[in-house]
Design a protein around this motif. Structure first.
Motif, PDB file in Angstrom:
ATOM      1  N   ALA A  86       0.855  -1.191   0.000  1.00  0.00           N
ATOM      2  CA  ALA A  86       0.000   0.000   0.000  1.00  0.00           C
ATOM      3  C   ALA A  86       0.895   1.246   0.000  1.00  0.00           C
ATOM      4  CB  ALA A  86      -0.932  -0.020   1.203  1.00  0.00           C
ATOM      5  N   GLU A  87       0.289   2.426  -0.018  1.00  0.00           N
ATOM      6  CA  GLU A  87       1.069   3.655  -0.108  1.00  0.00           C
ATOM      7  C   GLU A  87       0.587   4.696   0.891  1.00  0.00           C
ATOM      8  OE1 GLU A  87       3.666   3.772  -1.762  1.00  0.00           O
ATOM      9  OE2 GLU A  87       3.494   2.398  -3.455  1.00  0.00           O
ATOM     10  N   LEU A  88       1.488   5.632   1.209  1.00  0.00           N
ATOM     11  CA  LEU A  88       1.175   6.763   2.070  1.00  0.00           C
ATOM     12  C   LEU A  88       1.644   8.050   1.402  1.00  0.00           C
ATOM     13  CD1 LEU A  88       2.299   5.331   5.534  1.00  0.00           C
ATOM     14  CD2 LEU A  88      -0.054   5.628   4.725  1.00  0.00           C
ATOM     15  N   PHE A  89       0.900   9.115   1.603  1.00  0.00           N
ATOM     16  CA  PHE A  89       1.251  10.412   1.029  1.00  0.00           C
ATOM     17  C   PHE A  89       2.659  10.833   1.405  1.00  0.00           C
ATOM     18  CE2 PHE A  89       1.750  14.910   2.079  1.00  0.00           C
ATOM     19  CZ  PHE A  89       1.597  15.488   0.825  1.00  0.00           C
ATOM     20  N   THR A  90       3.090  10.544   2.623  1.00  0.00           N
ATOM     21  CA  THR A  90       4.367  11.052   3.116  1.00  0.00           C
ATOM     22  C   THR A  90       5.574  10.495   2.366  1.00  0.00           C
ATOM     23  OG1 THR A  90       4.053   9.416   4.886  1.00  0.00           O
ATOM     24  CG2 THR A  90       3.677  11.726   5.438  1.00  0.00           C
ATOM     25  N   GLY A  91       5.399   9.405   1.613  1.00  0.00           N
ATOM     26  CA  GLY A  91       6.509   8.912   0.811  1.00  0.00           C
ATOM     27  C   GLY A  91       6.678   9.666  -0.490  1.00  0.00           C
ATOM     28  N   TYR A  92       5.608  10.272  -1.002  1.00  0.00           N
ATOM     29  CA  TYR A  92       5.646  10.909  -2.310  1.00  0.00           C
ATOM     30  C   TYR A  92       6.596  12.103  -2.383  1.00  0.00           C
ATOM     31  CZ  TYR A  92       1.925   7.978  -4.140  1.00  0.00           C
ATOM     32  OH  TYR A  92       1.199   6.896  -4.585  1.00  0.00           O
ATOM     33  N   PRO A  93       6.691  12.982  -1.372  1.00  0.00           N
ATOM     34  CA  PRO A  93       7.664  14.075  -1.473  1.00  0.00           C
ATOM     35  C   PRO A  93       9.097  13.582  -1.648  1.00  0.00           C
ATOM     36  CG  PRO A  93       6.060  14.555   0.232  1.00  0.00           C
ATOM     37  CD  PRO A  93       5.817  13.136  -0.198  1.00  0.00           C
ATOM     38  N   MET A  94       9.465  12.513  -0.969  1.00  0.00           N
ATOM     39  CA  MET A  94      10.807  11.955  -1.114  1.00  0.00           C
ATOM     40  C   MET A  94      11.023  11.438  -2.530  1.00  0.00           C
ATOM     41  SD  MET A  94      12.427   8.621   0.815  1.00  0.00           S
ATOM     42  CE  MET A  94      11.004   7.611   0.340  1.00  0.00           C
TER      43      MET A  94
END
Length: 283
Positions: A86-94
């Motif tokens: 699954a995914e979380l928003f907080t990984g996208y900036p990185m």
């Protein structure tokens, strides 16, 4: 390597590839994976509330121990999110900071990825808050209700906007570091520890995480926390989202790109050509 762990440079390459994947990923897939990520991380939040608020007297006599209980329990949600894909928003900036610095993709792809992931996480968090925390009466009884309300009031309602923002930057750094370490390690136990330990630091310090407070604040409002919808958006979501974005993009994404991609590129300009796979990522 014999341990099965990637070097920091190899892990950076993997994260860069993940960023390219998210630029090209179908919108509905991004949304569904983030709904599931928000749901699973919120279950970690539910676990944390029950563990920490279930000992009301302990908060007065040993507040550090309560923080440790939260730090141990909440990151379980992140480990599960990572293991099931699954995914979380907080990984996208990185991820997207690395692809942007490599000049990949179009602006609309970045806006779409960030917005869709954020909305997907919010839907998942609200599902757990309404159906599995409030309507199920899981947190409506004491001491869980008052414990959640007190934490939301202390960390959001009574805190200054700038303080929430600064603390969120630290969380963005630590949670993306956890994801970096999860990528770096090969076996299940090492991945779990790599994911858990940096997020353990963030949770113990009560540095606010975007998806955590999508769940905590919405559930707290249902339980009687003095926070309006406008306050939820302005005082809670905005500073935490901005802070997490800066922390993840600068302290993990840009740092690793500079050290392991840009500086190495000066020595070996063709090193990352193979990562592009002949695609320009929609550019």
């Amino acid at each position: 390597m014999s341990s099965g762990a990637l070097s920091p440079g190899e892990a950076t390459e993997q994260l860069y590839q993940t960023g390219i994947h998210h630029l090209e990923e179908a919108t509905q897939l991004t949304f569904l994976k983030n709904v599931y990520g928000g749901l699973l991380l919120s279950f970690g939040g539910l676990f944390s509330i029950i563990a920490s608020a279930g000992c009301p007297g302990l908060d007065e006599s040993n507040p550090g121990l309560v923080r440790l209980l939260q730090g141990i329990t909440f990151p379980v949600g992140l480990v599960v999110v990572y293991f099931v894909g699954a995914e979380l928003f907080t990984g996208y900036p990185m991820w997207l900071a690395m692809t942007a610095l490599q000049r990949r993709g179009r602006p609309i792809e970045y806006v779409r990825g960030l917005a869709v992931s954020w909305l997907g996480n919010l839907v998942g968090a609200l599902l757990v808050a309404t159906s599995f925390s409030y309507l199920s009466n899981t947190l409506t009884e004491e001491p869980y209700r008052s414990g959640l309300v007190a934490e939301v009031t202390e960390d959001i309602v009574d805190a200054a906007w700038a303080v929430i923002f600064l603390r969120a930057i630290a969380c963005g750094c630590l949670v993306t570091l956890a994801m970096f370490m999860g990528t770096q390690n090969g076996d299940g136990i090492s991945k779990a520890l790599g994911l858990h330990l940096p997020f353990f630091l963030a949770t113990t310090a009560r540095f606010p995480h975007t998806v955590k407070y999508m769940y905590y604040a919405s559930a707290g409002m249902m339980m009687g926390a003095p926070l309006s919808v406008g306050g939820f958006l302005w005082k809670c979501m905005l500073p935490i989202t901005l802070g997490n974005t800066i922390g993840g993009a600068v302290f993990t994404g840009a740092y690793n790109w500079w050290v392991f991609m840009y500086c190495e590129d000066q020595k070996a300009p063709d090193r990352f050509d193979g990562l592009d796979g002949g695609s320009d990522g929609g550019a």
